[in-house]
Design a protein around this motif. Sequence first.
Motif, PDB file in Angstrom:
ATOM      1  N   GLY A 124    -135.314-104.218   5.164  1.00 20.07           N
ATOM      2  CA  GLY A 124    -134.819-103.300   4.146  1.00 20.07           C
ATOM      3  C   GLY A 124    -135.448-103.554   2.791  1.00 20.07           C
ATOM      4  N   ALA A 125    -135.524-104.819   2.421  1.00 20.67           N
ATOM      5  CA  ALA A 125    -136.122-105.164   1.130  1.00 20.67           C
ATOM      6  C   ALA A 125    -137.613-104.837   1.115  1.00 20.67           C
ATOM      7  N   VAL A 126    -138.313-105.199   2.181  1.00 16.32           N
ATOM      8  CA  VAL A 126    -139.763-104.954   2.241  1.00 16.32           C
ATOM      9  C   VAL A 126    -140.057-103.460   2.254  1.00 16.32           C
ATOM     10  N   ALA A 127    -139.273-102.683   2.992  1.00 10.74           N
ATOM     11  CA  ALA A 127    -139.490-101.230   3.027  1.00 10.74           C
ATOM     12  C   ALA A 127    -139.323-100.634   1.634  1.00 10.74           C
ATOM     13  N   ALA A 128    -138.282-101.054   0.928  1.00 11.43           N
ATOM     14  CA  ALA A 128    -138.071-100.535  -0.429  1.00 11.43           C
ATOM     15  C   ALA A 128    -139.247-100.888  -1.331  1.00 11.43           C
TER      16      ALA A 128
END
Length: 148
Positions: A9-13
């Motif tokens: 989730g963090a990397v996608a954002a």
Amino acid sequence: MTTAAARFGAVAAVLVCAHHVGDYWTQTHRQALTKGRPGAEGHRACAAHVVTYTLGQAAALAAADRYLGLGVHWRRAAAGLAVSAATHYLVDRRSPLEAIANGIGKGEFYKVGAGHGCLGTGAAAMDQSWHLGWCTLAAAVVAGPGRR
């Protein structure tokens, strides 16, 4: 939630936000106008755009990893950034995106707004959705299962 899911989730954002900065802020006007042209000039302009785009994604990913303690492994980061860069280059050459659109029966949508000199075209929407889809897949590659 698993650690890999939270990291994803963090990397996608991070990759999606850096994508927008790279496509609209760091890309030069000349690159935008030239990257789809045939021949060496178009290839050089597109490559230069993709290099700055990818460096921006890498810097944003490294900062988020350090600040948030994401535990991203550099090999996974390199692989994910390569996915993002390669797919970005492919479609930014313009004719491949049009061929894909035509091949899946979206040729008419691709042409919506063409010739009106605005960003609100079918081609622009398809370009951005392509990039965001691949940024998401790249994030999955980067996040991977387990801490590295």
